[in-house]
Design a protein around this motif. Structure first.
Motif, PDB file in Angstrom:
ATOM      1  N   ARG A  97      12.156  96.299 -12.294  1.00  0.00           N
ATOM      2  CA  ARG A  97      12.624  97.319 -13.243  1.00  0.00           C
ATOM      3  C   ARG A  97      12.448  98.716 -12.666  1.00  0.00           C
ATOM      4  N   GLN A  98      11.340  98.938 -11.958  1.00  0.00           N
ATOM      5  CA  GLN A  98      11.114 100.249 -11.342  1.00  0.00           C
ATOM      6  C   GLN A  98      12.214 100.559 -10.317  1.00  0.00           C
TER       7      GLN A  98
ATOM      8  N   ASP B  47      15.380 101.291 -12.290  1.00  0.00           N
ATOM      9  CA  ASP B  47      15.236 102.573 -12.984  1.00  0.00           C
ATOM     10  C   ASP B  47      15.442 103.735 -12.010  1.00  0.00           C
ATOM     11  N   THR B  48      14.880 103.591 -10.816  1.00  0.00           N
ATOM     12  CA  THR B  48      14.998 104.655  -9.812  1.00  0.00           C
ATOM     13  C   THR B  48      16.436 104.816  -9.358  1.00  0.00           C
TER      14      THR B  48
ATOM     15  N   GLU C 233      19.133 103.871 -10.993  1.00  0.00           N
ATOM     16  CA  GLU C 233      19.933 104.348 -12.125  1.00  0.00           C
ATOM     17  C   GLU C 233      19.762 105.848 -12.327  1.00  0.00           C
ATOM     18  N   LYS C 234      18.546 106.347 -12.190  1.00  0.00           N
ATOM     19  CA  LYS C 234      18.294 107.790 -12.342  1.00  0.00           C
ATOM     20  C   LYS C 234      19.072 108.572 -11.284  1.00  0.00           C
TER      21      LYS C 234
ATOM     22  N   ALA D 296      16.538  93.530 -16.067  1.00  0.00           N
ATOM     23  CA  ALA D 296      16.794  94.970 -15.942  1.00  0.00           C
ATOM     24  C   ALA D 296      17.983  95.415 -16.786  1.00  0.00           C
TER      25      ALA D 296
ATOM     26  N   LEU E 262      25.270 103.240 -17.883  1.00  0.00           N
ATOM     27  CA  LEU E 262      24.155 104.161 -17.657  1.00  0.00           C
ATOM     28  C   LEU E 262      24.064 105.191 -18.800  1.00  0.00           C
TER      29      LEU E 262
END
Length: 392
Positions: free
Chosen positions: A121-122, A125-126, A128-129, A180, A392
């Protein structure tokens, strides 16, 4: 079907939740080497894992070395925990894809992770950001860098090594991706063709088909290696036209296609590359590659030096399988028998060379014409791959 059921059962293994990792962007050569080498440790006990060639991966991921970076941007990330790498991912902004398809899609690729949904997930998340910071609205993948290169995640058919230029991953990856929040976008199929099961009608009809096409000035021939650059320029036009309506397709630039052609020239067998032309105009082509993964699986960490190059050179002639990589005809010339001629030629050459198998991959699961053609020659849809997406 027994193998596929076993693979699905393996995919149901429970996911682990561990401590959070530290995510770092790749910013130097040392980290790039760590990014490339991580899968070797991850799959060190997996007999089906085939290492990528280090030099090829390094060049692909280095701006200035690969033409993809001329028009788009990529950011690599590594996940560390207790000083050890536990995951990696690439966030990809393919500007040419978005311009051609009039979309705002972002992509992820080169995803590898330990069985740990916290780390996974990290990583997502990274990525996606990073994509949201560029005003992109979706994340799609895995693609490395686009559907013109290696793409898809294996979901069925974990019983053997992948063939050349096809992906491989653990069964639990599909659970990690779902965890995710990504869902299926499209399924890709790979077909296995073996001599003992083959319906060889295209081969038996080859002479008659060629004669019928010849009356309309069509010629089926091998690629002319002596005029390789000229042939490549014509093939690029056919490729970009014949595949233009495929889901997620983006035309390859001249530099991208020439870069790929240069790489393929080193591994291709000219006997397995055919083109179709009418009055000198190229209208279709077919390319099958020797399955060099039979050799690469034995080259430790993908290093050609000091001994890997000798394994490659000495064993190249022993390869007894192929991957049918591309087979396409531009739209006005389809269903005239050209596709059947291409299949017939592959069967003919395969018999002459004593090949044990061919894989036709990949084919979109909704491409009825290609899927029916393969089913009609008794090809076995033995592996499935999937591309995922998320808003997103």
């Amino acid at each position: 079907m027994e193998t596929l059921q076993t693979s699905q059962q393996s995919a149901q293994a429970p996911l682990v939740s561990g401590a959070p990792a530290t995510i770092q962007p790749v910013t130097n050569k040392k980290q790039l080497a760590q990014f490339i080498d991580f899968p070797h440790d991850l799959y060190r006990n997996d007999k089906n894992y085939v290492p990528e060639l280090f030099i090829a991966q390094r060049d692909m991921l280095t701006p200035g070395k690969h033409p993809f970076h001329e028009h788009s941007e990529v950011q690599l990330f590594l996940a560390f925990r207790d000083g050890k790498i536990v995951g990696r991912i690439a966030a990809i902004n393919n500007r040419n894809h978005n311009a051609f398809n009039n979309t705002q899609d972002g992509f992820f690729g080169f995803y590898e992770c330990i069985n740990d949904k916290v780390v996974s997930r990290q990583l997502f998340d990274t990525a996606e950001k990073w994509l949201r910071e560029r005003n992109l609205k979706t994340i799609i993948g895995p693609v490395n860098f686009s559907t013109n290169e290696t793409c898809g995640m294996l979901v069925q058919g974990f019983d053997g090594p992948p063939v050349i230029m096809m992906p491989y991953n653990r069964p639990d990856y599909n659970l990690l991706v779902a965890d995710a929040g990504l869902t299926e976008k499209v399924t890709l199929l790979a077909y296995k063709i073996t001599p003992e099961n083959l319906e060889d009608r295209p081969y038996r009809m080859l002479t008659a088909l060629k004669e019928r096409l010849a009356k309309k000035n069509f010629v089926i021939r091998n690629i002319n290696v002596k005029k390789f650059d000229e042939e490549v320029a014509k093939i690029r036009e056919v490729y970009n036209a014949a595949w233009s309506k495929n889901l997620g397709f983006v035309p390859m630039t001249t530099n991208e296609f020439n870069h790929l052609a240069k790489d393929l020239k080193m591994v291709m067998d000219p006997d397995l590359c055919h083109v179709a032309e009418q009055d000198g105009k190229l209208v279709g082509f077919s390319l099958a590659l020797p399955d060099l993964n039979q050799i690469l699986i034995k080259i430790k960490k993908g290093r050609l030096l000091p001994t890997g190059i000798f394994k490659l050179l000495l064993n190249k002639k022993k390869v007894n399988g192929i991957r049918i990589l591309t087979l396409g005809v531009t739209e006005p010339y389809r269903k005239l028998g050209i596709e059947a001629c291409f299949y017939g030629e592959v069967i003919r050459i395969g018999r002459e060379k004593g090949l044990k198998y061919a894989e036709a991959s990949w084919i979109l699961d909704h491409n009825e014409m290609m899927n029916n053609a393969l089913i009609n020659i008794n090809a076995d849809p033995y592996r499935k791959y999937r591309i995922y997406e998320k808003a997103l």
